[in-house]
Design a protein around this motif. Structure first.
Motif, PDB file in Angstrom:
ATOM      1  N   HIS A 177       0.804  -1.227   0.000  1.00  0.00           N
ATOM      2  CA  HIS A 177       0.000   0.000   0.000  1.00  0.00           C
ATOM      3  C   HIS A 177       0.833   1.272   0.000  1.00  0.00           C
ATOM      4  CE1 HIS A 177       0.976  -0.270   4.265  1.00  0.00           C
ATOM      5  NE2 HIS A 177       0.473   0.925   4.460  1.00  0.00           N
ATOM      6  N   ASN A 178       2.153   1.153   0.244  1.00  0.00           N
ATOM      7  CA  ASN A 178       3.028   2.321   0.126  1.00  0.00           C
ATOM      8  C   ASN A 178       4.461   1.863  -0.125  1.00  0.00           C
ATOM      9  OD1 ASN A 178       4.233   1.655   2.637  1.00  0.00           O
ATOM     10  ND2 ASN A 178       2.838   2.970   3.776  1.00  0.00           N
ATOM     11  N   GLY A 179       5.416   2.780  -0.001  1.00  0.00           N
ATOM     12  CA  GLY A 179       6.788   2.463  -0.367  1.00  0.00           C
ATOM     13  C   GLY A 179       7.628   1.794   0.699  1.00  0.00           C
ATOM     14  N   SER A 180       7.081   1.562   1.873  1.00  0.00           N
ATOM     15  CA  SER A 180       7.873   0.956   2.945  1.00  0.00           C
ATOM     16  C   SER A 180       8.320  -0.457   2.582  1.00  0.00           C
ATOM     17  CB  SER A 180       7.055   0.908   4.241  1.00  0.00           C
ATOM     18  OG  SER A 180       7.719   0.131   5.211  1.00  0.00           O
ATOM     19  N   PRO A 181       9.597  -0.771   2.786  1.00  0.00           N
ATOM     20  CA  PRO A 181      10.073  -2.144   2.553  1.00  0.00           C
ATOM     21  C   PRO A 181       9.354  -3.183   3.408  1.00  0.00           C
ATOM     22  CG  PRO A 181      11.925  -0.622   2.723  1.00  0.00           C
ATOM     23  CD  PRO A 181      10.708   0.150   3.130  1.00  0.00           C
ATOM     24  N   PHE A 182       8.663  -2.741   4.488  1.00  0.00           N
ATOM     25  CA  PHE A 182       7.882  -3.660   5.319  1.00  0.00           C
ATOM     26  C   PHE A 182       6.740  -4.304   4.528  1.00  0.00           C
ATOM     27  CE2 PHE A 182       9.546  -1.108   9.007  1.00  0.00           C
ATOM     28  CZ  PHE A 182      10.242  -2.151   9.601  1.00  0.00           C
ATOM     29  N   ASN A 183       6.434  -3.761   3.340  1.00  0.00           N
ATOM     30  CA  ASN A 183       5.405  -4.348   2.472  1.00  0.00           C
ATOM     31  C   ASN A 183       5.908  -5.590   1.726  1.00  0.00           C
ATOM     32  OD1 ASN A 183       2.777  -2.635   2.273  1.00  0.00           O
ATOM     33  ND2 ASN A 183       4.413  -1.129   2.338  1.00  0.00           N
ATOM     34  N   ASN A 184       7.213  -5.846   1.818  1.00  0.00           N
ATOM     35  CA  ASN A 184       7.787  -7.059   1.202  1.00  0.00           C
ATOM     36  C   ASN A 184       7.624  -7.099  -0.319  1.00  0.00           C
ATOM     37  OD1 ASN A 184       8.697  -8.485   3.644  1.00  0.00           O
ATOM     38  ND2 ASN A 184       6.523  -8.663   4.132  1.00  0.00           N
ATOM     39  N   HIS A 185       7.780  -5.960  -0.975  1.00  0.00           N
ATOM     40  CA  HIS A 185       7.622  -5.907  -2.432  1.00  0.00           C
ATOM     41  C   HIS A 185       8.543  -6.895  -3.154  1.00  0.00           C
ATOM     42  CE1 HIS A 185       6.913  -1.706  -0.908  1.00  0.00           C
ATOM     43  NE2 HIS A 185       5.818  -1.822  -1.645  1.00  0.00           N
ATOM     44  N   LEU A 186       9.809  -6.919  -2.751  1.00  0.00           N
ATOM     45  CA  LEU A 186      10.806  -7.727  -3.458  1.00  0.00           C
ATOM     46  C   LEU A 186      10.490  -9.217  -3.373  1.00  0.00           C
ATOM     47  CD1 LEU A 186      14.000  -5.797  -2.272  1.00  0.00           C
ATOM     48  CD2 LEU A 186      12.937  -5.672  -4.525  1.00  0.00           C
ATOM     49  N   GLU A 187      10.099  -9.654  -2.182  1.00  0.00           N
ATOM     50  CA  GLU A 187       9.771 -11.069  -1.995  1.00  0.00           C
ATOM     51  C   GLU A 187       8.538 -11.456  -2.811  1.00  0.00           C
ATOM     52  OE1 GLU A 187      12.022  -9.623   1.588  1.00  0.00           O
ATOM     53  OE2 GLU A 187      10.413  -8.863   0.313  1.00  0.00           O
ATOM     54  N   ILE A 188       7.569 -10.540  -2.876  1.00  0.00           N
ATOM     55  CA  ILE A 188       6.337 -10.813  -3.633  1.00  0.00           C
ATOM     56  C   ILE A 188       6.625 -10.895  -5.125  1.00  0.00           C
ATOM     57  CG2 ILE A 188       4.065  -9.888  -4.267  1.00  0.00           C
ATOM     58  CD1 ILE A 188       4.011  -8.645  -1.395  1.00  0.00           C
ATOM     59  N   ILE A 189       7.430  -9.969  -5.640  1.00  0.00           N
ATOM     60  CA  ILE A 189       7.780  -9.976  -7.071  1.00  0.00           C
ATOM     61  C   ILE A 189       8.499 -11.273  -7.438  1.00  0.00           C
ATOM     62  CG2 ILE A 189       9.108  -8.814  -8.888  1.00  0.00           C
ATOM     63  CD1 ILE A 189       8.742  -6.204  -7.180  1.00  0.00           C
ATOM     64  N   ASP A 190       9.396 -11.724  -6.569  1.00  0.00           N
ATOM     65  CA  ASP A 190      10.118 -12.979  -6.823  1.00  0.00           C
ATOM     66  C   ASP A 190       9.157 -14.152  -7.013  1.00  0.00           C
ATOM     67  OD1 ASP A 190      12.666 -11.947  -6.789  1.00  0.00           O
ATOM     68  OD2 ASP A 190      12.984 -12.300  -4.646  1.00  0.00           O
ATOM     69  N   GLN A 191       8.075 -14.160  -6.268  1.00  0.00           N
ATOM     70  CA  GLN A 191       7.108 -15.250  -6.376  1.00  0.00           C
ATOM     71  C   GLN A 191       6.181 -15.075  -7.581  1.00  0.00           C
ATOM     72  OE1 GLN A 191       7.162 -18.026  -4.475  1.00  0.00           O
ATOM     73  NE2 GLN A 191       9.008 -17.145  -3.553  1.00  0.00           N
ATOM     74  N   ILE A 192       5.806 -13.839  -7.868  1.00  0.00           N
ATOM     75  CA  ILE A 192       4.912 -13.576  -9.008  1.00  0.00           C
ATOM     76  C   ILE A 192       5.565 -13.988 -10.322  1.00  0.00           C
ATOM     77  CG2 ILE A 192       3.833 -11.735 -10.378  1.00  0.00           C
ATOM     78  CD1 ILE A 192       3.200 -10.299  -7.786  1.00  0.00           C
ATOM     79  N   GLN A 193       6.874 -13.740 -10.444  1.00  0.00           N
ATOM     80  CA  GLN A 193       7.533 -14.028 -11.718  1.00  0.00           C
ATOM     81  C   GLN A 193       7.605 -15.530 -12.014  1.00  0.00           C
ATOM     82  OE1 GLN A 193      11.418 -12.273 -11.559  1.00  0.00           O
ATOM     83  NE2 GLN A 193      12.165 -13.617  -9.928  1.00  0.00           N
TER      84      GLN A 193
END
Length: 414
Positions: free
Chosen positions: A242-258
């Protein structure tokens, strides 16, 4: 008869305005002073009409500072905390910083006659750096302490525990947003606090919901929004976090989506418009871009802070919202996405029983390794999933867009 509230702690007005604006519309007898409130973005200011700040003197005089130094020298809280930092944590610079900030806070209170005219002192965000003034409140005043979520779930150092526990024992009333959070408070700070705790959500931003109602069938505005902000028109738009905080785990989620067989059908969107400091943002943005480039998904990174109407359009333009933060209380962003008819995936570790009790429909994963299979299921059954998600709006109206929330706050702050 008016009730005067002094608001201290975190002053983030995009959060506070929903509470106090709703409260003042419900009961105009409240006089609310928020000396340190701050707008999240200077370009798109929230309403500030609800605050009575004109009489506040922010900068203390030299006399007030001198008097503060003298008072601090005979205050037990000052000495106990100063030597706690020195003796337990062994941090001299931190102790000096505490002393400076305490003297500054006390001078502010002295300059404003200790806010003797205020009836209620409402502290937001239970973290020791936001609670300095709490120990300066006159003994006969009502103190309300409100947890936001991350202050309870993401802070664990010994000084924070010591100060927050002391503050909660001093408080008249403690608020949190769910029964799960109440249990964490009790297990962490003591079961003697049970009678003080009131479970109540913060009022939601009704303006965003009203905009969604008006705009949901406006194809022209939706198309213009997608073009302007880089949303896809031929793929499924997937918002991560929901925002830019790394606590949102963006990187881990992208790794799984790909890893999904449907990755090329997805357009990933990440909002870096708030929630991350300017010093951290550039480095984190580069990490995101490198990870996104390695995937088969197209993507957009948004750094623009949305207006109310743009925020509503962004919700309506999103097909899937993946919300897997480390911790959370009750997510306003997730609620808005569900209202917009978005398909939502979130973490089973988050304390969202309130959403389940409201019969909201969304997907849960127990860990990140389950994201890929869940995405594959959603895309394969997209039309059916989209149809199911439409029913969330009515449940949200019945449970979250009612007067019950503000009525409870009216009772707490009376």
């Amino acid at each position: 008869m008016s009730k005067k509230i002094l608001v201290l702690g975190v002053g983030q007005n995009n959060f506070l305005s929903y509470l106090y604006g709703t409260l003042k519309r419900f009961n105009d007898q409240f006089v609310i002073t928020a000396p340190f409130y701050s707008d999240l973005n200077a370009t798109h200011k929230d309403e500030s009409w609800m605050y009575n700040n004109e009489h506040i003197q922010i900068k203390p005089s030299l006399f007030a500072v001198f008097k503060s130094i003298l008072l601090s020298s005979v205050t037990s809280h000052f000495y106990h905390t100063f030597f706690f930092i020195l003796g337990v944590e062994g941090k001299f610079k931190k102790a000096i910083h505490f002393a400076y900030k305490h003297i500054q806070a006390q001078a502010f209170f002295i300059q404003n006659n200790h806010f003797a005219e205020c009836d209620i002192f409402h502290f937001h965000f239970m973290q020791y750096s936001y609670l300095r003034e709490l120990f300066l409140v006159p003994k006969d005043k009502k103190i309300v302490c409100s947890f936001w979520g991350s202050d309870l779930l993401r802070t664990s150092d010994i000084l924070n525990f010591h100060i927050v526990k002391k503050a909660l024992n001093r408080a008249t009333t403690i608020t949190c947003q769910s029964a799960e959070l109440r249990e964490i408070i009790l297990s962490k700070f003591g079961r003697n606090l049970f009678d003080k705790i009131q479970i109540t959500m913060f009022p939601v931003d009704a303006i965003t919901y009203n905009h969604m109602d008006v705009l949901q069938n406006n194809e022209e505005k939706m198309a213009a929004f997608k073009t302007k902000f880089g949303f896809a028109t031929d793929k499924l738009n997937v918002l991560i976090g929901h925002n830019g905080s790394p606590f949102n785990n963006h990187l881990e989620i992208i790794d799984q989506i790909q890893k999904s067989v449907h990755a090329r059908q997805l357009h990933l969107i990440i909002n870096l418009n708030y929630g991350i400091s300017a010093t951290e943002k550039e480095s984190y943005k580069n990490k995101l871009i490198n990870t996104l480039k390695a995937s088969e998904c197209s993507y957009t990174i948004i750094e623009h802070f949305f207006s109310k109407e743009e925020l509503a359009l962004s919700r309506l333009s999103t097909d899937v919202f993946i919300h897997l933060p480390i911790s959370d209380a009750l997510s306003g962003s997730m609620l808005e996405m569900l209202y917009a008819g978005c398909i939502v995936m979130t973490g089973s570790w988050l304390p969202y029983k309130t959403f389940l009790n409201a019969k909201l429909t969304y997907h849960e994963v127990i860990d990140f390794s389950r994201i890929t299979e869940k995405i594959d299921f959603i895309i394969t059954n997209f039309e059916a999933e989209k149809e199911t998600s439409k029913h969330n709006a009515e449940a949200i109206k019945n449970h979250f867009l009612t007067d019950a929330i503000v009525k409870k706050w009216n009772t707490i702050l009376s």
